[in-house]
Design an enzyme around this catalytic site. Sequence first.
Site, mmCIF file in Angstrom:
data_model
loop_
_atom_site.group_PDB
_atom_site.id
_atom_site.type_symbol
_atom_site.label_atom_id
_atom_site.label_comp_id
_atom_site.label_asym_id
_atom_site.label_seq_id
_atom_site.Cartn_x
_atom_site.Cartn_y
_atom_site.Cartn_z
ATOM 1 N N LEU A 129 0.822 -1.217 0.000
ATOM 2 C CA LEU A 129 0.000 0.000 0.000
ATOM 3 C C LEU A 129 0.856 1.267 0.000
ATOM 4 C CD1 LEU A 129 -2.941 -1.044 2.402
ATOM 5 C CD2 LEU A 129 -2.798 -1.272 -0.073
ATOM 6 N N GLY B 78 -0.533 1.977 -3.694
ATOM 7 C CA GLY B 78 -1.866 1.443 -3.993
ATOM 8 C C GLY B 78 -2.886 1.887 -2.952
ATOM 9 N N TYR C 83 14.283 3.051 -14.397
ATOM 10 C CA TYR C 83 13.010 2.319 -14.374
ATOM 11 C C TYR C 83 13.023 1.208 -15.427
ATOM 12 C CZ TYR C 83 8.190 1.251 -15.586
ATOM 13 O OH TYR C 83 7.029 0.583 -15.898
ATOM 14 N N HIS D 190 0.922 10.910 -16.068
ATOM 15 C CA HIS D 190 0.385 10.446 -17.342
ATOM 16 C C HIS D 190 -0.510 11.477 -18.025
ATOM 17 C CE1 HIS D 190 1.284 6.215 -15.754
ATOM 18 N NE2 HIS D 190 2.234 6.601 -16.585
ATOM 19 N N LEU D 191 -0.489 11.411 -19.346
ATOM 20 C CA LEU D 191 -1.149 12.440 -20.152
ATOM 21 C C LEU D 191 -2.658 12.503 -19.923
ATOM 22 C CD1 LEU D 191 -0.971 14.596 -22.361
ATOM 23 C CD2 LEU D 191 -1.203 12.772 -24.059
HETATM 24 N N1 UDP Z 1 2.723 14.458 -21.945
HETATM 25 C C1 UDP Z 1 2.403 15.814 -22.086
HETATM 26 N N2 UDP Z 1 1.881 16.458 -21.002
HETATM 27 C C2 UDP Z 1 1.656 15.848 -19.790
HETATM 28 C C3 UDP Z 1 1.974 14.478 -19.671
HETATM 29 C C4 UDP Z 1 2.509 13.811 -20.765
HETATM 30 O O1 UDP Z 1 2.587 16.394 -23.145
HETATM 31 O O2 UDP Z 1 1.195 16.505 -18.854
HETATM 32 C C5 UDP Z 1 3.238 13.727 -23.117
HETATM 33 C C6 UDP Z 1 4.581 13.041 -22.890
HETATM 34 O O3 UDP Z 1 5.632 13.928 -23.204
HETATM 35 C C7 UDP Z 1 4.489 11.870 -23.865
HETATM 36 C C8 UDP Z 1 2.993 11.523 -23.885
HETATM 37 O O4 UDP Z 1 2.329 12.686 -23.394
HETATM 38 O O5 UDP Z 1 4.865 12.270 -25.157
HETATM 39 C C9 UDP Z 1 2.642 10.338 -23.006
HETATM 40 O O6 UDP Z 1 3.215 10.545 -21.741
HETATM 41 P P1 UDP Z 1 2.859 9.662 -20.471
HETATM 42 O O7 UDP Z 1 3.603 10.227 -19.292
HETATM 43 O O8 UDP Z 1 1.372 9.557 -20.348
HETATM 44 O O9 UDP Z 1 3.399 8.219 -20.845
HETATM 45 P P2 UDP Z 1 4.844 7.709 -21.315
HETATM 46 O O10 UDP Z 1 4.771 7.612 -22.809
HETATM 47 O O11 UDP Z 1 5.871 8.664 -20.828
HETATM 48 O O12 UDP Z 1 4.941 6.370 -20.665
#
Ligand code: UDP
Length: 326
Positions: free
Chosen positions: A33, A36, A139, A194-195
């Site tokens: 946890l 999580g 990572y 994440h985006l």
């Molecule tokens: N990204 C972005 N703005 C954010 C978060 C991510 O432009 O606030 C972009 C990031 O540079 C990548 C894509 O979105 O090109 C996906 O990023 P994410 O962190 O979701 O996943 P990753 O591909 O790094 O595992």
Amino acid sequence: MKLLVTGGAGYVGSVVSAQLLEAGHEVVVLDDLSTGHEDAVPEGARLVRGTLRDKASEVLAGAGFDAVLHFAAKSLVGESVQKPWLYWDGNLGESLSLLDAMRTAGVRRIVFSSTAATYGEPETTPIVETAPTRPTNPYGASKLAIDTALAEYARLFGIGAVSLRYFNVAGARLTGSGTSGAGDQGERHAVETHLIPNVLKVALGEKDAVSMFGEDYPTPDGTCLRDYIHVVDLGVAHLLALDACAPSTHQIFNLGSGSGYSVREVVEMCREVTGHPIPAEVSPRRPGDPAVLVASAEKIRTALGWKPERDLRVMVTDAWTFLQGR
Ligand code: UDP
């Protein structure tokens, strides 16, 4: 089957736990946890709180487990660059404890959450499983080391192992129809990198604008292309992988759709789904982001008969429903 799910209180692990229960398996979750959430563990699964190092052998010994699904991990690329020791110890070290506990208890199958980050900057796209593995951060390097350990344990001790190399996981598992309720599972990271969840936070009013990291990449609209897959589709692949574990064999499959969406396309989809204008600003590139990361999904389609069923619109819609219900 009787299954141990490590990291079953996390985003992906909790979704897969629910799908395993639905398929009639018995599920024990082992999770410390640290990232999580106890309430993400689905009803019907037993939760054991602790690290793999402290608890895996105690849980597995003499308990008749058939297999392990191993999700427990640290997964922030940025943090891994700042504090690599957390990743070598937390990912590789903890996983070695798990593998040894499996060996001692005679548990013969494992499905492991590997990552596209094991490949690093691709030379060619889409990425096939035989592409060079040159991770660009601790990572990815720690996950690749675990893949290597799995291959060794298969060769030396006869276990059957499958590594699923995730590309970009998104969406949520909803139990109701269209409205989020108790039992729904989605992304709830304390630090959200994440985006999709970051874009949706703007629509929720938690942020003023989303930053798009770089618009000068050699891609059609200048922003990065990524291969997004729905967490429920990802879970289905785990159930197939579990059945595909074969003694003395380590198999690797990419888990992606085979096509990519740009950051701009994702933002646009979020605008369409939420009806919110979602202001976006362009900021500098994020260090270490390759322009294009798209999986070849050929191997998993041929070998396991898996293909994604849920497109970007479904991913964004489900993530949005989940976030609104929290
Ligand atoms: N990204 C972005 N703005 C954010 C978060 C991510 O432009 O606030 C972009 C990031 O540079 C990548 C894509 O979105 O090109 C996906 O990023 P994410 O962190 O979701 O996943 P990753 O591909 O790094 O595992």
